[in-house]
Motif scaffolding. Structure first.
Motif, PDB file in Angstrom:
ATOM      1  N   GLU A 111       0.817  -1.213   0.000  1.00 19.15           N
ATOM      2  CA  GLU A 111       0.000   0.000   0.000  1.00 19.15           C
ATOM      3  C   GLU A 111       0.855   1.269   0.000  1.00 19.15           C
ATOM      4  N   ARG A 112       1.975   1.245   0.720  1.00 15.50           N
ATOM      5  CA  ARG A 112       2.742   2.471   0.930  1.00 15.50           C
ATOM      6  C   ARG A 112       4.237   2.190   0.940  1.00 15.50           C
ATOM      7  N   LEU A 113       4.978   2.988   0.180  1.00 13.55           N
ATOM      8  CA  LEU A 113       6.438   2.991   0.250  1.00 13.55           C
ATOM      9  C   LEU A 113       6.864   4.395   0.644  1.00 13.55           C
ATOM     10  N   HIS A 114       7.852   4.504   1.509  1.00 13.15           N
ATOM     11  CA  HIS A 114       8.346   5.803   1.949  1.00 13.15           C
ATOM     12  C   HIS A 114       9.739   6.019   1.372  1.00 13.15           C
ATOM     13  N   HIS A 115       9.914   7.131   0.643  1.00 15.80           N
ATOM     14  CA  HIS A 115      11.208   7.491   0.048  1.00 15.80           C
ATOM     15  C   HIS A 115      11.646   8.844   0.603  1.00 15.80           C
ATOM     16  N   ARG A 116      12.935   9.050   0.648  1.00 18.84           N
ATOM     17  CA  ARG A 116      13.446  10.410   0.847  1.00 18.84           C
ATOM     18  C   ARG A 116      13.477  11.074  -0.510  1.00 18.84           C
ATOM     19  N   HIS A 117      13.300  12.374  -0.551  1.00 13.66           N
ATOM     20  CA  HIS A 117      13.224  13.082  -1.829  1.00 13.66           C
ATOM     21  C   HIS A 117      14.475  12.893  -2.676  1.00 13.66           C
ATOM     22  N   HIS A 118      15.647  12.888  -2.073  1.00  7.79           N
ATOM     23  CA  HIS A 118      16.877  12.788  -2.842  1.00  7.79           C
ATOM     24  C   HIS A 118      17.279  11.329  -3.116  1.00  7.79           C
ATOM     25  N   GLU A 119      16.501  10.363  -2.608  1.00  4.17           N
ATOM     26  CA  GLU A 119      16.817   8.952  -2.825  1.00  4.17           C
ATOM     27  C   GLU A 119      15.609   8.244  -3.433  1.00  4.17           C
ATOM     28  N   PRO A 151      13.512   2.656  -1.501  1.00  7.04           N
ATOM     29  CA  PRO A 151      12.547   2.950  -0.436  1.00  7.04           C
ATOM     30  C   PRO A 151      13.193   2.835   0.944  1.00  7.04           C
ATOM     31  N   LEU A 152      12.684   3.615   1.875  1.00  6.36           N
ATOM     32  CA  LEU A 152      13.177   3.589   3.250  1.00  6.36           C
ATOM     33  C   LEU A 152      12.262   2.801   4.172  1.00  6.36           C
TER      34      LEU A 152
END
Length: 106
Positions: free
Chosen positions: A11-19, A23-24
């Motif tokens: 449902e959800r992947l979390h990324h940092r904007h510069h990476e 995914p984090l």
């Protein structure tokens, strides 16, 4: 022999904007009342493994159950189980969501 690449579809992947490429964090929401937690844990283990992450998050939309941390033996993976009561007032729901996203951010 036909070979296909399976792509995880949480449902959800979390990324940092510069990476953007890596995914984090990964989360999967569950809306079923008659859930089979072992199946959900295996599914999240597959997502975390495929994405190269040490942990994953399962979010159950039901309320009433405590949060739990599952450590997958011999895999080194942690799966955090969150419980979200959708029948609570909006301000409490938002506070619970903030707590879950904070746990995902680590």
């Amino acid at each position: 022999m036909l070979r296909r690449r399976l792509r995880p579809a949480p449902e959800r992947l979390h990324h940092r904007h510069h990476e953007r490429g890596r995914p984090l964090a990964v989360a999967d929401a569950k809306y079923k009342a008659d859930r089979k937690p072992v199946d959900d844990l295996y599914q999240m283990l597959a997502y975390a493994t495929a994405l190269g992450l040490p942990s994953g998050h399962l979010v159950y939309a039901r309320g009433g159950a405590p949060a739990a941390l599952h450590r997958i033996r011999n895999a080194g993976t942690r799966i955090q189980q969150h419980d979200l009561d959708l029948d609570q007032p909006p301000e409490r729901l938002l506070a619970d969501l903030a707590g879950i996203t904070g746990a995902m951010a680590g």
